[in-house]
Design an enzyme around this catalytic site. Structure first.
Site, PDB file in Angstrom:
ATOM      1  N   HIS A   1       0.799  -1.304  -0.078  1.00  0.00           N
ATOM      2  CA  HIS A   1      -0.004   0.098  -0.004  1.00  0.00           C
ATOM      3  C   HIS A   1       0.652   1.272   0.110  1.00  0.00           C
ATOM      4  O   HIS A   1       1.990   1.313   0.547  1.00  0.00           O
ATOM      5  CB  HIS A   1      -0.930  -0.029   1.132  1.00  0.00           C
ATOM      6  CG  HIS A   1      -0.432   0.161   2.429  1.00  0.00           C
ATOM      7  ND1 HIS A   1      -0.200   1.161   3.137  1.00  0.00           N
ATOM      8  CD2 HIS A   1      -0.218  -1.059   3.485  1.00  0.00           C
ATOM      9  CE1 HIS A   1       0.263   0.894   4.423  1.00  0.00           C
ATOM     10  NE2 HIS A   1       0.279  -0.449   4.656  1.00  0.00           N
TER      11      HIS A   1
ATOM     12  N   HIS B   1       4.402   2.806  12.680  1.00  0.00           N
ATOM     13  CA  HIS B   1       3.215   3.835  13.032  1.00  0.00           C
ATOM     14  C   HIS B   1       4.173   4.817  14.009  1.00  0.00           C
ATOM     15  O   HIS B   1       3.526   5.446  15.032  1.00  0.00           O
ATOM     16  CB  HIS B   1       2.140   3.198  13.649  1.00  0.00           C
ATOM     17  CG  HIS B   1       1.352   2.662  12.687  1.00  0.00           C
ATOM     18  ND1 HIS B   1      -0.081   2.544  12.613  1.00  0.00           N
ATOM     19  CD2 HIS B   1       1.508   1.884  11.540  1.00  0.00           C
ATOM     20  CE1 HIS B   1      -0.609   2.000  11.698  1.00  0.00           C
ATOM     21  NE2 HIS B   1       0.404   1.404  11.158  1.00  0.00           N
TER      22      HIS B   1
ATOM     23  N   GLU C   1      -5.201   1.852   2.688  1.00  0.00           N
ATOM     24  CA  GLU C   1      -5.019   0.809   3.534  1.00  0.00           C
ATOM     25  C   GLU C   1      -5.246   0.981   5.004  1.00  0.00           C
ATOM     26  O   GLU C   1      -5.697   0.287   5.646  1.00  0.00           O
ATOM     27  CB  GLU C   1      -3.844   0.074   3.380  1.00  0.00           C
ATOM     28  CG  GLU C   1      -3.659  -1.339   3.875  1.00  0.00           C
ATOM     29  CD  GLU C   1      -3.118  -1.412   5.334  1.00  0.00           C
ATOM     30  OE1 GLU C   1      -2.969  -2.624   5.972  1.00  0.00           O
ATOM     31  OE2 GLU C   1      -2.666  -0.342   5.827  1.00  0.00           O
ATOM     32  N   GLU C   2      -4.616   2.215   5.568  1.00  0.00           N
ATOM     33  CA  GLU C   2      -4.482   2.559   6.974  1.00  0.00           C
ATOM     34  C   GLU C   2      -5.880   2.825   7.410  1.00  0.00           C
ATOM     35  O   GLU C   2      -5.808   2.782   8.551  1.00  0.00           O
ATOM     36  CB  GLU C   2      -3.435   3.442   7.059  1.00  0.00           C
ATOM     37  CG  GLU C   2      -1.916   3.007   6.911  1.00  0.00           C
ATOM     38  CD  GLU C   2      -1.410   2.032   7.560  1.00  0.00           C
ATOM     39  OE1 GLU C   2      -2.216   1.673   8.628  1.00  0.00           O
ATOM     40  OE2 GLU C   2      -0.243   1.653   7.743  1.00  0.00           O
TER      41      GLU C   2
END
Length: 361
Positions: free
Chosen positions: A68, A325, A214-215
């Site tokens: 992604h 992240h 995607e996130e």
């Protein structure tokens, strides 16, 4: 600084690019630049996912390799009278990695530098100092003195805010530090799979895909898979590295440098047994290192892809990565290169008969 070879330059270009969910144009253009020489056709779907098609046998099965394009970041939501900016997280963030970190606000007038701030601990009560600052109490400071000044500089609600960090090769040159490994490393794998298949015979049609959003719910994986209708799919992403102090094998098995991770289970899917066995049997045969992992929370693009069309046998192959992240994550170059090698060797063997056998295994 270490002189960058072609692969490292590609990784730098991909990770330095700015692109949170819904704002993936810049990383998409970088991926397009690198993957086009190895593709027969490059298109995008309606949401903006990049789809690079390479034909081996036009009548063979369709194989999708998806990473992604988006990275976790923030979005401007409000500007107060004093010129401080309130924001919304886009993707998952842990508050303890955010404070005092530099960010870039991307505006129509150009990039604006800011820093994430909060009330200083010096004026908090002893009890309050022991608690993490909540994200809702944070703001972005761009050095402005009024709302009018912020607006003059081009910042407005809806603008994306991206962590600032430059790609860095560590003293151990196998260790690579960057923002956005989640998941520009998956995009790099898709590029290099097509690169290594250039001039090679393969009994199928391969799609190297850079998905969007995607996130925030595996959204681009769903639309791109509906467009492709693959027979087999690999979601390539980052995984958890459990080789830092305080982490037990029970909590996270992955270790940097021990090979790509074969994901048995995550919150978005149970890996397809036939495909998983085919991949690991081949890795054993070719002495390509790999490791298993299972993740109780989270998921990858495979979770959306395997539910599209009539159902798609899918497997997530990930790279053990520290500090995902956050502004700076770390991975091992050997794991990346072994993931590419494994996927390429698998694709070379995925003819129609083999895919049929895997599908019903």
């Amino acid at each position: 600084m270490t002189k960058l070879d072609g692969t490292l330059q590609m990784l730098k270009d991909l990770t330095d690019a700015k692109g949170i969910p819904g704002n993936e144009r810049e990383p998409r253009e970088v991926m397009k630049q690198y993957i086009t020489p190895f593709a027969d056709e490059v298109t995008t779907d309606g949401l903006g996912s990049l789809i690079a098609k390479k034909v081996g046998n036009a009548d063979g099965p369709k194989i999708m390799v998806a990473g992604h394009l988006d990275e976790v970041g923030f979005m401007v939501t409000q500007i107060d009278d004093k010129g401080f900016i309130r924001f919304q997280t886009v993707g998952g963030w842990w508050s303890q990695v955010m404070l005092a970190q530099r960010v870039t606000i991307v505006t129509r007038k150009g990039d604006v530098t800011g820093v994430i701030g909060s009330k200083p601990p010096h004026i908090l009560s002893p009890e309050a100092r022991k608690k993490p600052v909540e994200i809702k109490d944070m703001f972005i400071d761009i050095g402005a003195s009024s709302r009018e000044e912020v607006v003059e500089w081009g910042v407005k609600p809806g603008d994306m805010v991206v962590p600032y960090f430059e790609f860095t090769v560590m003293n151990n040159e196998k260790m690579l530090l960057a923002k956005a490994w989640d998941n520009r490393i998956g995009c790099a794998i898709a590029i290099d799979v097509l690169r290594q298949l250039k001039g090679e015979n393969h009994p199928n049609v391969v799609y190297g895909v850079g998905t969007v959003q995607e996130e925030v719910g595996l959204r681009g994986a769903r639309t791109s898979a509906q467009t492709i209708e693959p027979d087999i799919a690999f979601g390539v992403d980052v995984g958890i590295a459990g080789d830092t102090p305080g982490v037990s094998d029970k909590e996270a098995q992955g270790k940097m440098g021990d090979g790509p991770q074969i994901i048995l289970y995550d919150a978005s899917m149970v890996s397809h047994k036939g495909l998983r066995d085919f991949v690991t049997d081949l890795a054993d045969e070719l002495n390509i290192p790999y490791q298993y992992d299972a993740i109780a929370g989270g998921g990858t693009d495979s979770g959306a892809i395997h539910l599209t069309h009539k159902g798609v046998p899918a497997l997530s192959i990930t790279i053990a990565t520290r500090y995902i992240h956050s502004h700076a994550a770390m991975l091992h170059r050997d794991d990346y290169e072994n993931a590419v090698k494994l996927i390429v060797e698998v694709i070379k063997r995925l003819d129609r008969e083999t895919v049929n056998q895997i599908t019903f295994d």
